[in-house]
Each structure stands twice: as C-alpha cells, then as structure tokens.
Design a protein around this motif. Structure first.
Motif, PDB file in Angstrom:
ATOM      1  N   TYR A 293     -31.928   5.863  36.585  1.00 42.26           N
ATOM      2  CA  TYR A 293     -33.349   5.637  36.802  1.00 42.26           C
ATOM      3  C   TYR A 293     -33.887   5.849  38.088  1.00 42.26           C
ATOM      4  N   ASP A 294     -32.859   6.459  39.108  1.00 41.25           N
ATOM      5  CA  ASP A 294     -33.442   6.751  40.439  1.00 41.25           C
ATOM      6  C   ASP A 294     -34.168   5.236  40.875  1.00 41.25           C
TER       7      ASP A 294
ATOM      8  N   PHE B 260     -39.286   4.019  39.507  1.00 40.53           N
ATOM      9  CA  PHE B 260     -38.678   5.222  39.483  1.00 40.53           C
ATOM     10  C   PHE B 260     -39.146   6.173  40.389  1.00 40.53           C
ATOM     11  N   SER B 261     -37.978   6.691  41.229  1.00 42.54           N
ATOM     12  CA  SER B 261     -38.268   7.634  42.370  1.00 42.54           C
ATOM     13  C   SER B 261     -39.384   7.208  43.409  1.00 42.54           C
ATOM     14  N   SER B 262     -39.526   5.981  43.536  1.00 41.90           N
ATOM     15  CA  SER B 262     -40.499   5.244  44.366  1.00 41.90           C
ATOM     16  C   SER B 262     -39.745   4.566  45.587  1.00 41.90           C
TER      17      SER B 262
ATOM     18  N   GLU C 238     -33.944   2.833  44.050  1.00 45.23           N
ATOM     19  CA  GLU C 238     -33.296   2.798  45.130  1.00 45.23           C
ATOM     20  C   GLU C 238     -32.595   1.257  45.396  1.00 45.23           C
TER      21      GLU C 238
ATOM     22  N   ASN D  50     -44.197   0.519  39.868  1.00 46.87           N
ATOM     23  CA  ASN D  50     -43.429   1.942  39.714  1.00 46.87           C
ATOM     24  C   ASN D  50     -42.204   1.845  40.385  1.00 46.87           C
TER      25      ASN D  50
END
Lengths: 386, 386
Positions: free
Chosen positions: A30-31, A5-7, A33, A3
């Motif tokens: 895609y956010d 995305f935003s993880s 990090e 995962n």
C-alpha cells in the motif's frame, strides 16, 4: 478520508519480529510509511520498514518518544509499555489496539474476570494474589487437583501455563499473581481471528483447528477450515465476535477456544494482533490477516475473510539437537510439493524449539493438503551448519 | 545445494522499480539477501532491499562493480549494460537471464530473425538499417502500406511502435534501425509466462487475455484465464514453451502473442522478466510470478502455476489532467468490493498516464470478477493533491 497511500502519513509499529515483518509486506503493498521499534539490532523488521529504531519496548520514555513520531501507533507484541500508550492516547495519538484493551489482555486474571463480567463463556477459575495463596487454597481443598495453573502475567508460547496433576507439581511453579482454572476435557482447540475497525465494522475469519501430535503434547498443524460441524463453527465465530465487541477492540483479535465434549465453546485466551493461527491466510484467504490488521487500524473497509482454498500451516522450529547458524535441510524437497510455500523469518541462529519460520500448504482439497503437510513435516529440518 | 535462506548468499537485482519491489516481497519471504542498483534515489526498491545503490544501469563500470558484489545477478528491466553482464559471466558469475538472451531481446530485429531461424510463428517482417532505407522500400512498393513499424531498440510500453496507414505517417517516425511487420488482423492479444531453470525444468502459466477498451486503443483488463477455446490455449502455451527453450532462457519469460482470425498463434515479442501480464498471479496463482522468477534463477524446484481463482488486473495510471503529488481518489470505495487488492508502487508524483500501481480482482467466477473490475475502473482515479 486520510490519505495513507504514498503520502506523509506515518504508522508506528512496536515490535519488529516476524509478525511485524509480515505486516510490512502489506504496508509496502500500500506504500504506507512505517516506523518500527525493537530491542534487537537484527530484528526482521530492520529491512522493509521506512525507519527502524533500536530500543526497549517496555521503557516508558522510549515508547512515548517513538510513538510521537507517527500518526497511528500499533504493536505486534503484547509486551510493550502500556503507560506510554496511555500518554500517547491522552495526547490525541491514535493507538490501536487501545491501551485499555492491551492492559486487560496483558493480565490473564483481569482477562478472565472480564469474560465473566461480559458473560463470555470461559472455564471456571479462581484468582490468587501469589503462589502461597494458591497453595493454601489447595490445602483447604478450595481448589481441587487436577487444575490448570496460569501465571497472570508474562506467559507466552505455552510458558506460564501448567497442568497440575499432583500436589508436588505446585512446587515447580513460579511466584506471583496466578489463576487456577478448571481442567476442561475438550475435543478440539480452535481459533477465530476477528477484525474490527474504529467505526465498528466487524468480520470474522473461518474457524481454524489445531491438530496435536498423537503422543507429544504439541500443535502440529493449524488447519483452515476446522474439520468440525457447521453449527459449532458458527457458534465459535459468534462468540469470537462477541469478545471483540466486548473489548471494543480495534485491529485484529485472535480468539483461542476449546470445543468441549458437549460441543460448548469456551474462550481460552486472546491475542490483540495478527497471530500464528492466521498465517495460513497469506496464501489461502482473499484478505490475509496482516492486510486486514492494517485495514482495521486505519479505518479502511475490511476485506473478504473467506478462503480461496483450504490452508494448513506447519511451524518451522529449531531442531532440539541443534544450535548455531541455521540451515533449512530439505527445503528444496518441500518446494517441489504442490501448493507449498515456506516462510523464513530471518533469524540467523537456530536454537532448540526456536520459531524460525512456517510453511503453508494450500489445496482445494483439504484432505490432500493434510497429506502434503505430513510430508512437509517429515522432510524439512531446521538444523545448524556443520 | 547452495544455502540461500538466511545465509550470506547475495542476489543482485539490476533495476529498482515496481517489478523489483514485488520481487523483494519474495526475497524477504525467503530471507534471501539482496542488492539493488537503480538510477533513482527514490526507487521503490530502496526499501526492502538489504543494500541499495544509486547508479546508472547502462554504465559498464557501475554494473560490473555492482554485480561483482553478489553471487547471482538478475534484472527487472531490459535497459542494462549487456557488456558488463558478459564480463560478469566470463568471471564465472551466474547471470540469469543470460547476457546472450538479453542481447537478442534488446534488439527487435535480432529477436524477429531469431524466431524465423527457430521456426517460431511470428508475423512476416523486413529489417531496415535506417528510416531512409524503409522509406525507399515503401516507394518501391517492396513494403506495402498498411504495416507496423517498430524501432529495433528502445521501445517500451507502446513507444517505438506505430501502425503506418498512409505515406505521410512515415514522416513521424524516428531514425535508426527498424522493422516493417505485416499488419495481422487478430481476434485476441494473449500472453503466457514461462519459467525455466538452469537445470531445464520448464513450467508455463495459464494464458491471459488483454481486453481492450471498445473505442480507445488501450488495454483495460488483463484476464486469467483467457476466455478462449482450450485447444487455442494449449497451442499458445506450447509455443511459449518453445520460445523459452529456443532462448535456453533462465528465469521468467513473458511471451506476448496474437490469436489470428484463423486461430493461429503468432509471437509478438517477449520480456525476459516478471511482467505486467502476470501481476494477477500474486493473488490468483499457487505460485506468483515473482516467487517463480526467484525459484527459477536459483535453480530451485518450480512451483505450481495453476490458479486458485480467476484473476483480473487493472493498471492504475495517472489521470491525463493531473500532475503533482499523488492522491488515489476513491481507493476506499474499491477496497469495499469483494476480492479487490490495490498495489501502490510508491511513486510520489503522478503524471498523465504514468504507471502508478495496479489493482487485482479475484473471484471463483471470472464473469463476476469482470463486473467488479469494471466497477473498480469506474471508481478509482489517480489524481494530484488540490
């Protein structure tokens, strides 16, 4: 699937220049990090990365400790410590492109031998351990003038490459391992960007063409699609794919090639990352090269490499007569033109020939785009504040 | 001309949500320095802005002091303190869109009266100072059921709007100033984005169409170009331009409209900023709406608003049965599809119907894009971690 995305997944990027900056547009989209390492405190990637660290990309400990903070490691510049990447890989860290690929590419002699071994067409060459060995070979007529001299390491943006036309030219060359390459007369300089995932999915972008200034020996326009015959384009894409697979490359590979007078394709050199010749893709392609690189290294499905419209890229380099705080003279003039997008890399100081940005011109009609590109080239100037 | 690029010029953005986030892709591209104010410490704009401040957008002092740090002030959300904007303007600060425009738009009763005054076609309406005044009017049959109730202030994303079908529905409404609007049967809900500069240059984007779910009363797809007759599209764009000029608007104005059974165009409401109905433009347009907003407020030449390809946008909203750390289920499935780009806004927590991102589908053939959009809609799910 991981995962991303935003993880809490983390991607490390070695190098924080303009290529990294454009990669960060995609990680933001895609956010995903990101952590970026760069020697300059004013690196363009200081903004838009989730975490920025100032440090030496060639320092073993710095790169190793930085890489350990992330789940996947990639780079936007070839000049990084390969031993640290190897150590990261041995610790189970995913490093894409791999240390082995980067090591081959960092040394042009190794790169050329690799092409020969893998039967990838490339100009004939000889390797010399140092400059005096090359000089001896020239004296003994084992190497005939004219030829192309290339330093095995450290070349970038035309540095470390010289066309040797007479014996005296040899005196200007720097020391160290080098190659002497046959000077091949060519019709066109072409490039193909290839994306490949760890699972082995491969996609090639359309062939681009470098159009040179009629007198100065300088690329003026990168044009997609190249104005060449379809069968030549197909051959170029097939060879680029072959190169990517030979390296078992993961990520983007920019393959620079010559189209000879006989329409043969010879591989010149490769770059294992997003590339200047693919900048047009931000505006012109269904999937731009930076997004594609992220997709590739994360083993996500690759996107469509076709173009929506024709694209031409013009580099914005510092005017030879200016040094100091940058001003983009007439930028508002080019912004009036249809399909024109300037990209400003964010370097505060201009210097002669410094790469400060680029401009993309897109149009459904590539001939019209080419005319606008010329107007762009003749309008904008990268100068310094008065 | 002001030197915006890689200079010490500063743009303040009030609000740091997804609209601001997408605006920052463009300020990064142009290397324009930004300051963002948002109440949330986890606002998407925390990354990619040059300076981020956590603070209340409705607080006079906070907005005033924040705005004073920049050369130009803009916003990505309507809910900001207008008095502070007025004060900034009186101090000579450029505030685009202007405080006067925002003030009119913040109150739907004022907005509707403005349309009437400016002869902009809109559904008939009556204004009531509070709910009991409306209830009296209904009792006296001065307002006939069915009608549309709209709260004058505070409406957003369908909140503050109700279709009143029977007398009991009145009991569900909230207090405060409101309007009763004639319920107009319409064929299509359309939108046009207009960009206008301080110099008065105006450009309209093509008309987009909201396609609703056949049974649930919810927009499923935003489609560009709208599948309507050319003469209707021209009328819609002309009216949108008229609205922008009536407001003497600077920046982007999203004009939402109804196409009636008789092919009349009625203005429903406007948003003085980049808008959900323009997200398709990132992939489909020569100049996307966020770049256009920046060009407009900085009085730079406006870009081409035409589309390179057809575009469809699908919102990614939180699944009604999930709350918690977000997972984008099957995102890799939609990434396999041609011309599909997911945008992840970066909210860590999903909640029922929360806007978490959007997906754009582009294709030269809009009918094929529509089929792919349906596959996207049926594949991806915004759920929470197990």
């Amino acid at each position: 699937m991981v995962n991303y995305f935003s993880s809490d997944f983390k991607l490390a990027i070695l190098g924080g220049g303009q290529l990294g900056k454009m990669m960060l547009y995609e990680t933001r989209k895609y956010d995903i990090e990101t952590l970026v390492l760069d020697p300059s405190s004013e690196a363009p990637c200081r903004i838009s990365s989730n975490y920025f660290e100032q440090g030496d990309l060639m320092d073993y400990e710095t790169v190793l400790n930085f890489g350990r903070k992330a789940d996947v490691v990639t780079f936007e510049i070839e000049g990084v410590n390969v031993e640290a990447l190897k150590q990261l890989e041995s610790e189970g860290k995913k490093t894409f492109p791999s240390a082995a690929t980067l090591e081959k590419i960092q040394n042009k002699a190794v790169q050329k031998k690799f092409y020969k071994e893998k039967k990838i067409p490339t100009a004939d060459f000889k390797v010399f351990s140092d400059l005096s060995a090359l000089q001896n070979a020239v004296q003994k007529k084992e190497v005939e003038i004219p030829f192309v001299w290339k330093s095995a390491t450290g070349g970038y943006d035309g540095k470390g490459v010289s066309v040797i036309k007479k014996a005296e030219d040899l005196k200007e060359l720097s020391e160290g391992e080098c190659i002497a390459e046959r000077l091949v007369p060519f019709k066109n300089e072409l490039a193909v960007i290839v994306a490949r995932t760890p699972s082995g999915e491969v996609r090639t972008y359309p062939v681009v063409e470098m159009e040179f200034h009629p007198t100065a020996n300088q690329v003026e326009y990168v044009i997609c699609p190249a104005r060449i015959e379809e069968k030549v384009a197909e051959k170029a894409r097939a060879i680029a794919k072959q190169v990517s697979e030979a390296f078992e490359h993961v990520g983007l590979l920019a393959v620079e090639m010559f189209q000879t007078e006989e329409d043969d394709i010879l591989v010149n050199e490769v770059a294992p990352r997003p590339h200047n010749s693919g900048h047009y893709s931000i505006e012109a392609s269904y999937t731009n090269q930076f997004e594609q690189h992220i997709r590739a290294i994360l083993d996500l499905p690759l996107g469509n490499t076709d173009s929506k419209v024709g694209g031409i890229m013009v580099n914005l380099v510092g005017d030879p007569d200016h040094e100091g705080e940058v001003v983009y003279e007439n930028i508002e003039k080019i912004m009036e033109m249809n399909g024109v997008t300037p990209h400003i890399y964010g370097k505060k100081i201009t210097r002669p020939f410094r790469k400060m940005g680029h401009v993309t011109i897109v149009d459904k009609d590539i001939a019209r785009a080419r005319k606008i590109a010329e107007k762009v080239k003749n309008s904008i100037k990268v100068i310094s504040k008065k």
